[in-house]
Design a protein around this motif. Structure first.
Motif, PDB file in Angstrom:
ATOM      1  N   THR A  98       3.456  -2.980   6.495  1.00  0.00           N
ATOM      2  CA  THR A  98       2.012  -3.167   6.389  1.00  0.00           C
ATOM      3  C   THR A  98       1.481  -2.122   5.420  1.00  0.00           C
ATOM      4  N   SER A 102      -1.708  -0.433   3.563  1.00  0.00           N
ATOM      5  CA  SER A 102      -3.145  -0.246   3.760  1.00  0.00           C
ATOM      6  C   SER A 102      -3.801  -0.101   2.396  1.00  0.00           C
ATOM      7  N   THR A 127      -1.108   4.206   1.836  1.00  0.00           N
ATOM      8  CA  THR A 127      -0.427   4.436   3.102  1.00  0.00           C
ATOM      9  C   THR A 127       0.235   3.137   3.550  1.00  0.00           C
ATOM     10  N   THR A 169       2.824   1.392   6.955  1.00  0.00           N
ATOM     11  CA  THR A 169       3.606   1.486   8.178  1.00  0.00           C
ATOM     12  C   THR A 169       4.757   0.499   8.067  1.00  0.00           C
ATOM     13  N   ARG A 213       7.526  -1.115  10.782  1.00  0.00           N
ATOM     14  CA  ARG A 213       8.094  -1.253  12.132  1.00  0.00           C
ATOM     15  C   ARG A 213       9.399  -2.007  11.951  1.00  0.00           C
ATOM     16  N   ASP A 267       9.098   3.238  14.345  1.00  0.00           N
ATOM     17  CA  ASP A 267       7.783   3.163  13.723  1.00  0.00           C
ATOM     18  C   ASP A 267       7.745   4.244  12.645  1.00  0.00           C
ATOM     19  N   THR A 299       5.746   5.838   9.278  1.00  0.00           N
ATOM     20  CA  THR A 299       4.510   5.897   8.508  1.00  0.00           C
ATOM     21  C   THR A 299       4.859   6.556   7.180  1.00  0.00           C
TER      22      THR A 299
END
Length: 160
Positions: free
Chosen positions: A84, A86, A95, A97, A99, A131, A133
């Motif tokens: 994902t 951002s 930024t 993420t 998963r 997870d 980041t």
């Protein structure tokens, strides 16, 4: 969305995929300098759900270097990656993420012949979800955090 934004998104996803693959390879190869280089200077890692520690990248790399000496063979398989990004106004963001599920077959050191044609099959396997980041930096994408959510593990008796 413009073609430029779509192209940028694809390139970001490929770079993030390389980052996650680099993470798995660094851990399996015991490349702790390479492991640290994957993170921002303030990166954090949390392995508590798998019986580990939570701390800075340096603290966790030192802990991993010590703990993973107990395993003659390690192989992290990180799959089902959901990225994902951002962004703002339909453009690429700075930024992300990720998963992803993992399967980690390993062989405990000293649990039978590990060289010269002896058994090398895993006898310690764990699996769960990561997870991740990440942040876009001047040097490319870097991890800002990793949290492990172990779901299961299996440890076979010596000799199996």
């Amino acid at each position: 969305m413009t073609q430029r934004a779509e192209h940028s998104g694809v390139m970001d996803r490929l770079a993030l995929d390389d980052l996650i693959t680099g993470y798995a390879v660094a851990v399996d190869d015991g490349d702790w300098e390479g492991y640290r280089a994957l993170f921002t200077p303030d990166g954090r890692v949390d392995y508590r759900s798998a019986g580990g520690i939570e701390g800075s990248t340096d603290e966790v790399a030192a802990w991993l270097a010590e703990m993973l000496q107990h395993f003659a063979i390690r192989q992290h398989l990180i799959v089902n990656r959901r990225v994902t990004l951002s962004g703002q106004d339909g453009g690429p963001g700075d930024t992300a993420t990720v998963r992803a599920d993992y399967l980690n077959p390993m062989r405990l050191a000293g649990s039978g012949p590990d060289t010269e044609g002896g058994p090398t099959a895993p006898n310690y396997t764990c699996a769960g979800r990561y997870d991740f980041t990440a942040l876009r930096t001047a040097d490319g994408w870097r991890l800002t955090g990793v949290v492990v959510h172990e779901k299961w593990r299996e440890v076979l008796p010596p000799g199996e």
